[in-house]
Design an enzyme around this catalytic site. Structure first.
Site, PDB file in Angstrom:
ATOM      1  N   HIS A 240      32.970  26.391  50.243  1.00  0.00           N
ATOM      2  CA  HIS A 240      32.948  25.261  49.313  1.00  0.00           C
ATOM      3  C   HIS A 240      32.184  25.667  48.068  1.00  0.00           C
ATOM      4  O   HIS A 240      31.128  26.308  48.155  1.00  0.00           O
ATOM      5  CB  HIS A 240      32.311  24.019  49.947  1.00  0.00           C
TER       6      HIS A 240
ATOM      7  N   SER B  63      25.204  25.801  55.105  1.00  0.00           N
ATOM      8  CA  SER B  63      25.085  24.957  56.297  1.00  0.00           C
ATOM      9  C   SER B  63      26.432  24.499  56.830  1.00  0.00           C
ATOM     10  O   SER B  63      26.522  24.094  57.991  1.00  0.00           O
ATOM     11  CB  SER B  63      24.203  23.745  55.995  1.00  0.00           C
TER      12      SER B  63
HETATM   13  P1  5GP Z   1      25.865  24.312  51.911  1.00  0.00           P
HETATM   14  O1  5GP Z   1      24.443  24.029  52.320  1.00  0.00           O
HETATM   15  O2  5GP Z   1      26.673  24.812  53.084  1.00  0.00           O
HETATM   16  O3  5GP Z   1      26.016  25.153  50.700  1.00  0.00           O
HETATM   17  O4  5GP Z   1      26.471  22.910  51.468  1.00  0.00           O
HETATM   18  C1  5GP Z   1      26.946  21.953  52.356  1.00  0.00           C
HETATM   19  C2  5GP Z   1      26.943  20.639  51.634  1.00  0.00           C
HETATM   20  O5  5GP Z   1      27.713  19.724  52.377  1.00  0.00           O
HETATM   21  C3  5GP Z   1      25.554  20.039  51.467  1.00  0.00           C
HETATM   22  O6  5GP Z   1      25.243  19.890  50.082  1.00  0.00           O
HETATM   23  C4  5GP Z   1      25.657  18.697  52.194  1.00  0.00           C
HETATM   24  O7  5GP Z   1      24.957  17.665  51.531  1.00  0.00           O
HETATM   25  C5  5GP Z   1      27.147  18.457  52.215  1.00  0.00           C
HETATM   26  N1  5GP Z   1      27.587  17.646  53.332  1.00  0.00           N
HETATM   27  C6  5GP Z   1      27.199  17.768  54.626  1.00  0.00           C
HETATM   28  N2  5GP Z   1      27.849  16.876  55.380  1.00  0.00           N
HETATM   29  C7  5GP Z   1      28.661  16.173  54.553  1.00  0.00           C
HETATM   30  C8  5GP Z   1      29.584  15.107  54.765  1.00  0.00           C
HETATM   31  O8  5GP Z   1      29.807  14.621  55.874  1.00  0.00           O
HETATM   32  N3  5GP Z   1      30.231  14.633  53.663  1.00  0.00           N
HETATM   33  C9  5GP Z   1      30.028  15.152  52.415  1.00  0.00           C
HETATM   34  N4  5GP Z   1      30.717  14.598  51.407  1.00  0.00           N
HETATM   35  N5  5GP Z   1      29.158  16.158  52.189  1.00  0.00           N
HETATM   36  C10 5GP Z   1      28.490  16.665  53.245  1.00  0.00           C
END
Ligand code: 5GP
Ligand code: ZN
Length: 135
Positions: free
Chosen positions: A121, A116
């Protein structure tokens, strides 16, 4: 005069769409720049680690390269040493968080994996038993 300025702006945008525009729109680049708050647990020259805002385990830390790459495939292609640095930092975070019973490192990549935020990361998850296989 105005027309000339508009023309230059358009050319700039097209030339830099994969770099400057993406970075400017990127939440994690904003965290690196200090424009968005994060609970930082590790800050090194090339990597930053901070707690996930919606933790999925007692420990849930995101580890990122400070340089913008959209996912692990792009990072590995552009900077293999940077990918190694990211993994080493993830392991150091797990040690610092005292995840002595184990931990998981997850790099969601692309839509099927539910990525997302399109700045690569590594999720470091631990502090509870983690089910396998993942959903
Ligand atoms: P993905 O879904 O891309 O693998 O992980 C994105 C992560 O970023 C999610 O676990 C979400 O909770 C985290 N995340 C989204 N927005 C923010 C933010 O503003 N601050 C922090 N610390 N984490 C975020
Ligand atoms: Zn970024």
């Amino acid at each position: 005069m105005n027309e000339a300025v508009e023309e230059v702006d358009t050319v700039d945008t097209v030339d830099t769409v994969d770099t400057v525009d993406t970075v400017e729109d990127c939440l994690f680049c904003e965290i690196v720049a200090g424009h968005v708050h994060a609970d930082i647990v590790l800050d090194e020259p090339d990597v930053l680690a901070f707690r996930d805002i919606t933790p999925q385990a007692p420990t849930h830390v995101l580890v990122i390269p400070k340089a913008h790459h959209r996912d692990i495939a792009a990072l590995t292609a552009a900077d293999p040493a940077g990918a190694a640095t990211l993994m080493a930092a993830a392991a150091r975070v797990a040690a610092a968080e005292e995840l002595v019973d184990g931990f998981r490192v997850v790099l969601n990549t692309g839509s099927d994996a539910g990525q997302s935020v399109f700045h690569v990361h590594a999720h470091v998850l631990g502090g509870r038993p983690l089910a396998w296989p993942p959903g």
